[in-house]
Design a protein around this motif. Structure first.
Motif, PDB file in Angstrom:
ATOM      1  N   THR A   1      79.255 118.914  74.921  1.00 31.59           N
ATOM      2  CA  THR A   1      79.385 117.706  74.115  1.00 31.59           C
ATOM      3  C   THR A   1      78.614 117.834  72.807  1.00 31.59           C
ATOM      4  O   THR A   1      79.100 117.420  71.743  1.00 31.59           O
ATOM      5  N   ALA A   2      77.413 118.399  72.860  1.00 30.45           N
ATOM      6  CA  ALA A   2      76.599 118.540  71.655  1.00 30.45           C
ATOM      7  C   ALA A   2      77.339 119.322  70.583  1.00 30.45           C
ATOM      8  O   ALA A   2      77.388 118.920  69.413  1.00 30.45           O
ATOM      9  N   PHE A   3      77.944 120.433  70.985  1.00 29.98           N
ATOM     10  CA  PHE A   3      78.584 121.301  69.999  1.00 29.98           C
ATOM     11  C   PHE A   3      79.970 120.800  69.598  1.00 29.98           C
ATOM     12  O   PHE A   3      80.408 121.014  68.457  1.00 29.98           O
TER      13      PHE A   3
ATOM     14  N   VAL B   1      80.320 126.210  70.990  1.00 35.38           N
ATOM     15  CA  VAL B   1      79.357 126.765  70.037  1.00 35.38           C
ATOM     16  C   VAL B   1      80.106 127.476  68.912  1.00 35.38           C
ATOM     17  O   VAL B   1      79.811 127.304  67.720  1.00 35.38           O
ATOM     18  N   ASN B   2      81.093 128.261  69.282  1.00 34.18           N
ATOM     19  CA  ASN B   2      81.934 128.947  68.302  1.00 34.18           C
ATOM     20  C   ASN B   2      82.664 127.958  67.396  1.00 34.18           C
ATOM     21  O   ASN B   2      82.723 128.125  66.171  1.00 34.18           O
ATOM     22  N   TRP B   3      83.196 126.929  67.989  1.00 33.31           N
ATOM     23  CA  TRP B   3      83.926 125.879  67.261  1.00 33.31           C
ATOM     24  C   TRP B   3      83.013 125.198  66.247  1.00 33.31           C
ATOM     25  O   TRP B   3      83.392 124.995  65.082  1.00 33.31           O
TER      26      TRP B   3
ATOM     27  N   ASN C   1      78.092 137.505  74.654  1.00 35.48           N
ATOM     28  CA  ASN C   1      78.581 136.155  74.347  1.00 35.48           C
ATOM     29  C   ASN C   1      78.337 135.803  72.890  1.00 35.48           C
ATOM     30  O   ASN C   1      79.224 135.301  72.200  1.00 35.48           O
ATOM     31  N   ALA C   2      77.130 136.082  72.414  1.00 31.94           N
ATOM     32  CA  ALA C   2      76.823 135.855  71.005  1.00 31.94           C
ATOM     33  C   ALA C   2      77.719 136.720  70.122  1.00 31.94           C
ATOM     34  O   ALA C   2      78.194 136.271  69.067  1.00 31.94           O
TER      35      ALA C   2
ATOM     36  N   LEU D   1      70.263 125.862  66.116  1.00 33.19           N
ATOM     37  CA  LEU D   1      70.653 125.370  67.442  1.00 33.19           C
ATOM     38  C   LEU D   1      71.848 126.162  67.960  1.00 33.19           C
ATOM     39  O   LEU D   1      71.911 126.515  69.144  1.00 33.19           O
ATOM     40  N   ILE D   2      72.784 126.450  67.073  1.00 32.99           N
ATOM     41  CA  ILE D   2      73.943 127.265  67.434  1.00 32.99           C
ATOM     42  C   ILE D   2      73.496 128.654  67.861  1.00 32.99           C
ATOM     43  O   ILE D   2      73.940 129.185  68.888  1.00 32.99           O
ATOM     44  N   GLU D   3      72.582 129.235  67.094  1.00 34.68           N
ATOM     45  CA  GLU D   3      72.090 130.566  67.444  1.00 34.68           C
ATOM     46  C   GLU D   3      71.368 130.544  68.795  1.00 34.68           C
ATOM     47  O   GLU D   3      71.553 131.445  69.628  1.00 34.68           O
ATOM     48  N   ALA D   4      70.591 129.501  69.020  1.00 36.93           N
ATOM     49  CA  ALA D   4      69.811 129.412  70.254  1.00 36.93           C
ATOM     50  C   ALA D   4      70.697 129.368  71.493  1.00 36.93           C
ATOM     51  O   ALA D   4      70.315 129.879  72.552  1.00 36.93           O
ATOM     52  N   HIS D   5      71.875 128.781  71.370  1.00 32.66           N
ATOM     53  CA  HIS D   5      72.759 128.637  72.536  1.00 32.66           C
ATOM     54  C   HIS D   5      73.949 129.595  72.496  1.00 32.66           C
ATOM     55  O   HIS D   5      74.868 129.457  73.313  1.00 32.66           O
TER      56      HIS D   5
END
Length: 229
Positions: A132-134, A174-176, A206-207, A158-162
């Motif tokens: 939901t966050a992303f 996260v990609n979106w 994944n990253a 935050l994107i990098e962290a997850h």
């Protein structure tokens, strides 16, 4: 017939008249959780929402019904100006399908407290709550046009962290979010592309997937031409 004065029981009774087992099977093929589903398409749900109109109290009751279509109607007819953080977090306790999450994210980004929800949901380890966050970041990057660009640039850490979260519905969101920030405008594009390139070179698979996919889109000639224009 249903209309603005219809109560929850009347709305659900109407929804049941539209039940489609064929549609339920089709939804399942797209990864939509169909437990409690009636099988009504989203375009038809949106028509029903326009018919019954916005009613926040009724929306909360529709959510509590636990039926997929009732919950979609709850999202469509809730009032983001009235929705409270506690109500949004309460709904998140029930999140179990990407479809509900992504639809609710569009509602949540219309609230004045959306940025706090992003922080809270990203910290939550449950797959669909974190998604939901992303999904919210991705939606806000497109729809909150008056939001300062710095708001989105500050979400890049935050994107990098997850980015190493291996769960499918998280990593896709996260990609979106990364791609939508990069596509927002030239100001956002450069730092988003830089992070994408960093992730593409990551030792984490994944990253690396998130980064390579984002680089491909953010380096596309069509996008670059639009941003230059």
């Amino acid at each position: 017939m249903i209309g603005p004065s219809s109560d929850v029981a009347g709305i659900i009774a109407h929804l049941e008249t539209l039940r489609s087992e064929e549609n339920i099977s089709g939804m399942a093929r797209f990864g939509i959780v169909t437990d409690g589903a009636i099988g009504i398409s989203n375009p038809d749900m949106q028509k029903i929402a326009r018919t019954i109109k916005r009613d926040h109290g009724r929306a909360l009751d529709l959510w509590r019904a636990g039926i997929r279509e009732a919950r979609m109607l709850a999202i469509y007819t809730a009032d983001p100006a009235v929705l409270t953080p506690a109500e949004a977090r309460g709904w998140s306790e029930d999140f179990a399908s990407w479809e509900i999450v992504d639809t609710a994210a569009d509602l949540f980004v219309e609230t004045p407290f959306w940025q706090q929800l992003v922080v809270d949901f990203a910290e939550d380890d449950r797959e669909f709550v974190r998604r939901t966050a992303f999904a919210m970041i991705a939606g806000a990057a497109v729809h909150r046009k008056d939001e300062p660009d710095d708001t989105f640039i500050t979400y890049l850490p935050l994107i990098e962290a997850h980015s190493t979260d291996p769960r499918n519905f998280v990593r896709k969101a996260v990609n979106w979010a990364l791609r939508n920030i990069g596509k927002r405008n030239r100001t956002c594009h450069a730092p988003a592309l830089k992070l994408s390139e960093k992730l593409a070179a990551s030792s984490d698979k994944n990253a690396r997937w998130i980064g390579k996919d984002a680089v491909r889109e953010l380096s596309g000639e069509k996008l670059l031409a639009r941003l230059r224009g």
